[in-house]
Motif scaffolding. Structure first.
Motif, PDB file in Angstrom:
ATOM      1  N   CYS A 154       0.846  -1.214   0.000  1.00 16.05           N
ATOM      2  CA  CYS A 154       0.000   0.000   0.000  1.00 16.05           C
ATOM      3  C   CYS A 154       0.875   1.255   0.000  1.00 16.05           C
ATOM      4  O   CYS A 154       0.548   2.237  -0.672  1.00 16.05           O
ATOM      5  CB  CYS A 154      -0.929   0.010   1.209  1.00 16.05           C
ATOM      6  SG  CYS A 154      -2.254  -1.175   1.078  1.00 16.05           S
ATOM      7  N   PHE A 155       1.995   1.200   0.734  1.00 20.83           N
ATOM      8  CA  PHE A 155       2.932   2.331   0.740  1.00 20.83           C
ATOM      9  C   PHE A 155       3.500   2.540  -0.667  1.00 20.83           C
ATOM     10  O   PHE A 155       3.536   3.660  -1.181  1.00 20.83           O
ATOM     11  CB  PHE A 155       4.052   2.078   1.763  1.00 20.83           C
ATOM     12  CG  PHE A 155       5.216   3.018   1.647  1.00 20.83           C
ATOM     13  CD1 PHE A 155       5.113   4.327   2.099  1.00 20.83           C
ATOM     14  CD2 PHE A 155       6.409   2.611   1.067  1.00 20.83           C
ATOM     15  CE1 PHE A 155       6.177   5.205   1.969  1.00 20.83           C
ATOM     16  CE2 PHE A 155       7.482   3.475   0.939  1.00 20.83           C
ATOM     17  CZ  PHE A 155       7.370   4.783   1.399  1.00 20.83           C
ATOM     18  N   LEU A 156       3.922   1.436  -1.297  1.00 20.69           N
ATOM     19  CA  LEU A 156       4.471   1.515  -2.663  1.00 20.69           C
ATOM     20  C   LEU A 156       3.435   2.045  -3.647  1.00 20.69           C
ATOM     21  O   LEU A 156       3.759   2.849  -4.521  1.00 20.69           O
ATOM     22  CB  LEU A 156       4.961   0.139  -3.124  1.00 20.69           C
ATOM     23  CG  LEU A 156       6.331  -0.294  -2.616  1.00 20.69           C
ATOM     24  CD1 LEU A 156       6.633  -1.710  -3.070  1.00 20.69           C
ATOM     25  CD2 LEU A 156       7.428   0.640  -3.100  1.00 20.69           C
ATOM     26  N   LEU A 157       2.178   1.612  -3.472  1.00 21.68           N
ATOM     27  CA  LEU A 157       1.094   2.081  -4.340  1.00 21.68           C
ATOM     28  C   LEU A 157       0.953   3.596  -4.274  1.00 21.68           C
ATOM     29  O   LEU A 157       0.830   4.260  -5.300  1.00 21.68           O
ATOM     30  CB  LEU A 157      -0.224   1.463  -3.880  1.00 21.68           C
ATOM     31  CG  LEU A 157      -0.780   0.275  -4.624  1.00 21.68           C
ATOM     32  CD1 LEU A 157      -2.145  -0.068  -4.078  1.00 21.68           C
ATOM     33  CD2 LEU A 157      -0.886   0.548  -6.107  1.00 21.68           C
ATOM     34  N   CYS A 158       0.970   4.124  -3.041  1.00 20.64           N
ATOM     35  CA  CYS A 158       0.816   5.575  -2.845  1.00 20.64           C
ATOM     36  C   CYS A 158       1.999   6.334  -3.450  1.00 20.64           C
ATOM     37  O   CYS A 158       1.806   7.356  -4.118  1.00 20.64           O
ATOM     38  CB  CYS A 158       0.679   5.905  -1.356  1.00 20.64           C
ATOM     39  SG  CYS A 158      -0.891   5.381  -0.673  1.00 20.64           S
ATOM     40  N   VAL A 159       3.210   5.824  -3.250  1.00 22.96           N
ATOM     41  CA  VAL A 159       4.413   6.499  -3.772  1.00 22.96           C
ATOM     42  C   VAL A 159       4.422   6.447  -5.311  1.00 22.96           C
ATOM     43  O   VAL A 159       4.628   7.466  -5.968  1.00 22.96           O
ATOM     44  CB  VAL A 159       5.696   5.873  -3.176  1.00 22.96           C
ATOM     45  CG1 VAL A 159       6.938   6.452  -3.831  1.00 22.96           C
ATOM     46  CG2 VAL A 159       5.759   6.103  -1.680  1.00 22.96           C
ATOM     47  N   GLN A 160       4.161   5.249  -5.860  1.00 27.58           N
ATOM     48  CA  GLN A 160       4.144   5.121  -7.331  1.00 27.58           C
ATOM     49  C   GLN A 160       3.047   5.990  -7.934  1.00 27.58           C
ATOM     50  O   GLN A 160       3.252   6.654  -8.962  1.00 27.58           O
ATOM     51  CB  GLN A 160       3.879   3.668  -7.732  1.00 27.58           C
ATOM     52  CG  GLN A 160       4.979   2.715  -7.408  1.00 27.58           C
ATOM     53  CD  GLN A 160       4.476   1.277  -7.438  1.00 27.58           C
ATOM     54  OE1 GLN A 160       3.283   1.014  -7.561  1.00 27.58           O
ATOM     55  NE2 GLN A 160       5.391   0.339  -7.307  1.00 27.58           N
ATOM     56  N   GLY A 161       1.876   6.010  -7.294  1.00 29.84           N
ATOM     57  CA  GLY A 161       0.758   6.823  -7.780  1.00 29.84           C
ATOM     58  C   GLY A 161       1.109   8.295  -7.771  1.00 29.84           C
ATOM     59  O   GLY A 161       0.766   9.036  -8.699  1.00 29.84           O
ATOM     60  N   SER A 162       1.817   8.694  -6.728  1.00 31.63           N
ATOM     61  CA  SER A 162       2.238  10.089  -6.593  1.00 31.63           C
ATOM     62  C   SER A 162       3.225  10.462  -7.705  1.00 31.63           C
ATOM     63  O   SER A 162       3.116  11.531  -8.312  1.00 31.63           O
ATOM     64  CB  SER A 162       2.872  10.255  -5.216  1.00 31.63           C
ATOM     65  OG  SER A 162       3.086  11.577  -4.932  1.00 31.63           O
ATOM     66  N   ILE A 163       4.161   9.547  -7.990  1.00 30.82           N
ATOM     67  CA  ILE A 163       5.151   9.788  -9.062  1.00 30.82           C
ATOM     68  C   ILE A 163       4.436   9.852 -10.427  1.00 30.82           C
ATOM     69  O   ILE A 163       4.788  10.644 -11.278  1.00 30.82           O
ATOM     70  CB  ILE A 163       6.250   8.682  -9.044  1.00 30.82           C
ATOM     71  CG1 ILE A 163       7.092   8.801  -7.766  1.00 30.82           C
ATOM     72  CG2 ILE A 163       7.151   8.771 -10.271  1.00 30.82           C
ATOM     73  CD1 ILE A 163       8.048   7.644  -7.532  1.00 30.82           C
ATOM     74  N   TRP A 164       3.407   9.023 -10.582  1.00 28.13           N
ATOM     75  CA  TRP A 164       2.642   9.003 -11.844  1.00 28.13           C
ATOM     76  C   TRP A 164       1.759  10.260 -11.966  1.00 28.13           C
ATOM     77  O   TRP A 164       1.543  10.787 -13.059  1.00 28.13           O
ATOM     78  CB  TRP A 164       1.782   7.744 -11.856  1.00 28.13           C
ATOM     79  CG  TRP A 164       0.882   7.597 -13.036  1.00 28.13           C
ATOM     80  CD1 TRP A 164       1.233   7.173 -14.286  1.00 28.13           C
ATOM     81  CD2 TRP A 164      -0.516   7.864 -13.094  1.00 28.13           C
ATOM     82  NE1 TRP A 164       0.135   7.155 -15.100  1.00 28.13           N
ATOM     83  CE2 TRP A 164      -0.955   7.575 -14.397  1.00 28.13           C
ATOM     84  CE3 TRP A 164      -1.454   8.322 -12.153  1.00 28.13           C
ATOM     85  CZ2 TRP A 164      -2.269   7.721 -14.803  1.00 28.13           C
ATOM     86  CZ3 TRP A 164      -2.768   8.473 -12.547  1.00 28.13           C
ATOM     87  CH2 TRP A 164      -3.175   8.176 -13.866  1.00 28.13           C
TER      88      TRP A 164
END
Lengths: 190, 53
Positions: A48-58
């Motif tokens: 979930c942490f990775l999802l939020c970070v990747q989503g933010s970068i996207w």
């Protein structure tokens, strides 16, 4: 897309596995299910942490902002916070039975947010795109996407197996009577 | 405007690097934790067997 979507699919599967482990623990009262739950909870938080970070970068190059309180992003952030809370709860509770029961109940309650995350883009006006499926993706995109998903899934299964074994060993240590001080070698004490 | 975002490879690279770093760090931590637990268990078993014989 090739990293964010496989992370999202894997996270949904791991969260569902955590829910299943919680239900099974409450029905069977087996420590094996508690150790599996512990592993699934930790990996869920990581994904979930990775999802939020990747989503933010996207989001930055596509929406022009790092973060927006959009339904999909907000419900995912709530999910992350809920599971961080459950992992923290497990660290605070010393009694193994209380820890297992409380975290299983909390996992079942927190899991309510998973379908809300999935349907958030359908239920409300969202900046986030609709969920992708095999029918909506070109074959050229689908093959590398599925390869990445398979790779991430195998890695996560391996990590959960190792983490679950560690949790089970720790539980066994907690259940066994403490060894006599003279029996503990100095290198272990240090 | 055709709805396709071009460029932005630095963002793609950043997403891969962050994901790879987090997953590798967690894998190392998890494997080390298990090895440490197994070493302690083995040492205690060896000592317990030694004292009982």
């Amino acid at each position: 897309m090739y990293i964010h979507v496989p992370t999202a699919w894997t996270a949904m599967l791991v969260l569902s596995w955590a829910f299943l482990c919680a239900v099974m623990f409450l029905f069977r009262a087996s420590w094996r299910w508690d150790s599996r739950l512990e592993a699934a909870l930790e990996v869920s938080v990581l994904l979930c942490f990775l999802l939020c970070v990747q989503g933010s970068i996207w989001a930055k190059p596509t929406w022009g902002v790092w973060w927006d309180w959009d339904p999909r992003l907000t419900t995912t952030a709530v999910l992350l916070m809920a599971f961080v809370g459950i992992v923290a709860l497990r660290h605070f509770l010393a009694d193994a039975a209380q820890r297992a029961t409380w975290s299983a109940v909390a996992t079942i309650i927190a899991y309510v947010d998973v379908p809300i995350v999935y349907f958030s883009v359908k239920w409300w006006n969202s900046l986030h795109q609709q969920p992708s499926s095999a029918s909506t993706i070109s074959r050229d995109f689908l093959i590398p996407l599925m390869l990445n998903f398979a790779g991430m899934l195998f890695l996560v299964i391996g990590l959960m197996t190792i983490r679950g074994r560690t949790a089970l060993l720790r539980l066994e240590d907690e259940m066994l009577p403490p060894p006599l001080p003279a029996a503990i070698p100095t290198e272990v004490m240090a | 405007m055709n709805g396709i975002v071009t460029g932005g490879w630095n963002f793609v690279l950043a997403a891969y690097i962050v994901t790879g770093t987090v997953l590798v760090a967690y894998s190392i931590h998890t494997i080390r934790e298990l090895r440490q637990k197994l070493q302690i268990r083995e040492a205690l078993t060896r000592v317990t067997k030694g004292t009982s014989s």
